[in-house]
Design an enzyme around this catalytic site. Structure first.
Site, PDB file in Angstrom:
ATOM      1  N   ARG A   1       0.563  -1.506   0.012  1.00  0.00           N
ATOM      2  CA  ARG A   1       0.069  -0.119   0.420  1.00  0.00           C
ATOM      3  C   ARG A   1       0.559   1.217   0.093  1.00  0.00           C
ATOM      4  O   ARG A   1       2.474   1.126   0.916  1.00  0.00           O
ATOM      5  CB  ARG A   1      -1.433   0.150   1.381  1.00  0.00           C
ATOM      6  CG  ARG A   1      -1.686  -1.352   0.515  1.00  0.00           C
ATOM      7  CD  ARG A   1      -3.464  -0.571  -0.261  1.00  0.00           C
ATOM      8  NE  ARG A   1      -4.014  -0.893   0.152  1.00  0.00           N
ATOM      9  CZ  ARG A   1      -4.132  -1.888  -0.960  1.00  0.00           C
ATOM     10  NH1 ARG A   1      -2.987  -2.705  -1.772  1.00  0.00           N
ATOM     11  NH2 ARG A   1      -4.861  -2.934  -1.130  1.00  0.00           N
TER      12      ARG A   1
ATOM     13  N   GLU B   1      -3.069   7.596  -5.221  1.00  0.00           N
ATOM     14  CA  GLU B   1      -3.438   7.106  -6.727  1.00  0.00           C
ATOM     15  C   GLU B   1      -4.657   7.844  -7.245  1.00  0.00           C
ATOM     16  O   GLU B   1      -5.938   8.337  -6.669  1.00  0.00           O
ATOM     17  CB  GLU B   1      -3.452   5.540  -6.033  1.00  0.00           C
ATOM     18  CG  GLU B   1      -2.323   4.700  -5.802  1.00  0.00           C
ATOM     19  CD  GLU B   1      -2.948   3.321  -5.618  1.00  0.00           C
ATOM     20  OE1 GLU B   1      -3.580   2.569  -5.913  1.00  0.00           O
ATOM     21  OE2 GLU B   1      -1.462   3.022  -4.975  1.00  0.00           O
TER      22      GLU B   1
ATOM     23  N   HIS C   1      -0.428   0.220  -9.904  1.00  0.00           N
ATOM     24  CA  HIS C   1      -0.781  -0.749  -9.136  1.00  0.00           C
ATOM     25  C   HIS C   1      -1.599  -2.098  -9.734  1.00  0.00           C
ATOM     26  O   HIS C   1      -2.803  -2.065 -10.238  1.00  0.00           O
ATOM     27  CB  HIS C   1      -1.931   0.269  -8.551  1.00  0.00           C
ATOM     28  CG  HIS C   1      -2.347  -0.797  -6.951  1.00  0.00           C
ATOM     29  ND1 HIS C   1      -3.236   0.342  -6.032  1.00  0.00           N
ATOM     30  CD2 HIS C   1      -2.826  -1.920  -6.766  1.00  0.00           C
ATOM     31  CE1 HIS C   1      -3.713  -0.781  -4.583  1.00  0.00           C
ATOM     32  NE2 HIS C   1      -3.146  -1.762  -5.330  1.00  0.00           N
TER      33      HIS C   1
END
Length: 328
Positions: free
Chosen positions: A236, A265, A283
């Site tokens: 993360r 993000e 991601h």
């Protein structure tokens, strides 16, 4: 389930695998919250009609959404991260929460090693070098070997174990840091993250997100990793102080980084985009057809189990602990 007796399900937004949207709509009476003209007003008018919620690790479920669902009994989430799910609001409703661990471990570990190798050997930079037509007139740099180096893992869970397993094929020495030692791990436990960073050549983050791990990798840890060290994050973005990382990259206080996740993000710090010593991915660690399908199947299985039995097949740890405490 017949077409007229399908359970009502509220879906926060479109899922990462479009086929899952279709599967949910076919099996359940599904309403997509993000598709409503006024999602907030929709919750006011219809929130009480839904006992089940579907979301993803990136979309999460805020306290305001949870509180607008007075009949909420269960949540099925696509992904292994649960820091975007409001724990307090969910526990206040005694709702159970399913997620999708296990089925994505291999692909996330694969990408961790891809980022590690790219960071060390500058493959993405080499690709840009060739495409820019520089090869006939310039020499590409000489960079860092990965084989035989020291690999530190922050978070020796399911994914961390798979990263360690891949490291054996590169003859790497592995050590790790957790809150506590893993009893069945053959690898060395280091009781301080800073000490692990000082020891290793590559520090790979596979720890969970959330308040407990926020900015765990800070300027001090990066300085301990040092000018020959590399950071890889497939966990993360919140685990790393991104501003401190950018500063360390800009001033060569670490050798490089490979990042699949970011604090905000989909907006990495603009300075990261200017750094040639960092590899950036959007991601995608679980982003293979095989893994995303397996995750989708587990979202559906968790939802079916919640509806039929009141509990998911794979449950978020704090949800499971709360359920066990209530049953005691």
């Amino acid at each position: 389930m017949t077409a007229t007796h399908r359970p009502r399900v509220l879906q926060i937004g479109k899922m990462p695998l479009p086929a899952l949207d279709a599967d949910l709509a076919q099996e359940f009476d599904t309403t997509v919250l993000s598709a409503q003209a006024d999602p907030q007003q929709f919750l006011v008018d219809h929130g009480s009609e839904f006992a089940y919620l579907v979301t993803s690790a990136s979309m999460g479920a805020s306290a305001s959404v949870i509180q607008a669902l007075p009949a909420l009994r269960g949540i099925s989430s696509f992904g292994v991260g649960f820091d975007a799910l409001d724990q307090d609001a969910i526990l206040a409703k005694s709702a159970r929460v399913g997620y999708t661990p296990g089925v994505l471990d291999d692909c996330v570990a694969d990408l961790a090693f891809a980022l590690l190798l790219d960071s060390a050997r500058r493959l993405a930079a080499a690709d840009r070098f060739v495409r820019a037509g520089l090869w006939p007139t310039e020499r590409f740099g000489v960079y860092t070997r990965a084989s035989g180096k020291r690999l530190g893992i922050l978070g020796m869970g399911r994914i961390g174990r798979q990263v360690a397993r891949r490291a054996s094929g590169f003859d790497m020495e592995v050590a790790y840091h957790n809150r506590r030692p893993v009893t069945d791990s053959p690898h060395r436990y280091v009781d301080s993250l800073q000490a692990l960073a000082e020891w290793c050549d590559f520090l790979v983050i596979t720890a969970a997100g959330g308040d407990d791990t926020r900015h765990l990798v800070n300027a001090q840890v990066l300085d301990a990793l040092g000018p020959q060290g590399f950071l890889v994050n497939v966990a993360r973005g919140s685990v790393v102080d991104e501003a401190a990382l950018l500063d360390a990259l800009q001033h060569q206080r670490i050798a490089g980084a490979g990042l699949d996740v970011f604090e905000d993000e989909p907006r990495p710090l603009p300075g990261l985009l200017q750094q040639d010593n960092v590899v950036l991915a959007p991601h995608i660690a679980s982003g293979t057809q095989e893994t995303r399908r397996a995750m989708a199947d587990l979202v559906l299985a968790n939802l079916r189990s919640l509806i039929a039995d009141g509990q998911p097949l794979q449950e978020v740890p704090w949800s499971q602990a709360a359920a066990q405490a209530r049953a005691a």
